[in-house]
Motif scaffolding. Structure first.
Motif: not given
Length: 323
Positions: A312-316, A318-323
């Protein structure tokens, strides 16, 4: 004899003897405790609910325990925080009775769920090949649902009804000399004979606590016997190691409780007559501390939950890094 009067409000003391200049500090600590419990238990519930990999009987029971802990803290801690932060000590007596019911109701659920976890571990170790047939997700959820109903429809409801009908004496408001409304603290306010109600409550608490604890102890005795007599001792030791998570939770929950009841029985007195400062501290230790510790223990000692949380942390990230 004191005058009998209808009292609509009671005064919540919280931690007896705390100086006024420390009230903000106590409120801040309680707020952090509640925030941590809310976040940790909420995370366990979300992880188990949303991740299909954790849709297994043991994790479903853990999620139910986390829900019970979260509800308990939500019923008790906000009022305690308000008492120290805003000086809001008064609580409507009917609300106090409702809080008392929730406290004992959710406490009973905790006992039932810890007992279910012990039985689950015994079956997993003694019947590893048949475990998935004996303990299914449907059976685990159905048993949890029955426990939630049983705790609500048992003597807890009757005791709450009886407590709501007691006569309070003297000037208003009367003081609840502990962290939140409990049966013992409310009975201490009565000016009529409440020996019968007190006895029914004590017997009910002892039945739930000791029956559940007895089954937990029996389950682990049988687990130890299985390990001792198994030819695959190394595998069984690994299986038993996973049970230590549950044993830590049980110890946190039962040790202070049993100490309080044993001391009250030895001195032939009610729990509330024990020194108020000690009573409040023990109440905090066995009611609130386990609710913070349980999720931490599960995260640290349960591989599947750690892995799910890491994903879950990795997904978060990843999403933050691609915002």
């Amino acid at each position: 004899m004191e005058n009998q009067t209808v009292i609509s409000e009671v005064l919540l003391v919280g931690f007896p003897g705390v100086p006024e200049d420390l009230h903000n500090l106590v409120a801040a600590v309680m707020f952090l405790v509640y925030l941590f419990s809310l976040t940790a238990n909420g995370s366990v519930i979300c992880l188990v609910t949303l991740n299909v990999c954790l849709h297994q009987p043991m994790y479903l029971v853990i999620a139910n325990l986390a829900a019970s802990n979260l509800l308990f803290d939500t019923v008790t801690l906000p009022k305690l925080i308000a008492r120290y932060w805003f000086g809001s000590s008064l609580i409507i007596f009917k609300v106090c009775i409702f809080q008392m019911f929730c406290v004992h109701y959710l406490g009973s659920i905790d006992s039932f769920l810890l007992m279910l976890m012990a039985v689950d571990r015994y079956i997993a170790i003694s019947q590893p090949l048949r475990y998935t047939l004996i303990i299914t997700n449907k059976r685990a959820l159905s048993t949890c649902f029955i426990f939630w109903l049983l705790a609500a429809t048992s003597t807890n409801a009757t005791i709450a009804t009886q407590a709501s009908q007691i006569v309070l004496c003297g000037p208003s408001p009367k003081m609840i000399n502990t962290l939140f409304c409990t049966h013992a603290s409310i009975m201490a306010l009565a000016c009529t004979d409440v020996t019968f109600i007190r006895s029914v409550s004590f017997v009910s608490a002892m039945v739930v606590l000791l029956v559940c604890l007895g089954i937990i102890v029996l389950s682990y005795i049988l687990i130890i016997v299985e390990i001792a007599t198994s030819y695959r001792s190394e595998n069984w030791r690994k299986a038993f190691y996973t049970c230590t998570t549950h044993l830590l939770v049980v110890a946190l929950y039962y040790a202070p409780r049993l100490f309080l009841y044993i001391v009250s029985s030895i001195f032939n007195t009610s729990v509330i007559i024990i020194k108020p400062e000690i009573n409040a501290l023990l109440l905090f230790l066995y009611s609130v501390v386990p609710h913070m510790a349980n999720p931490v223990i599960y995260f640290l000692r349960t591989k599947e939950i750690r892995q799910t949380f890491a994903k879950v942390l990795q997904r978060v990230k990843y999403r933050v890094g691609h915002m």
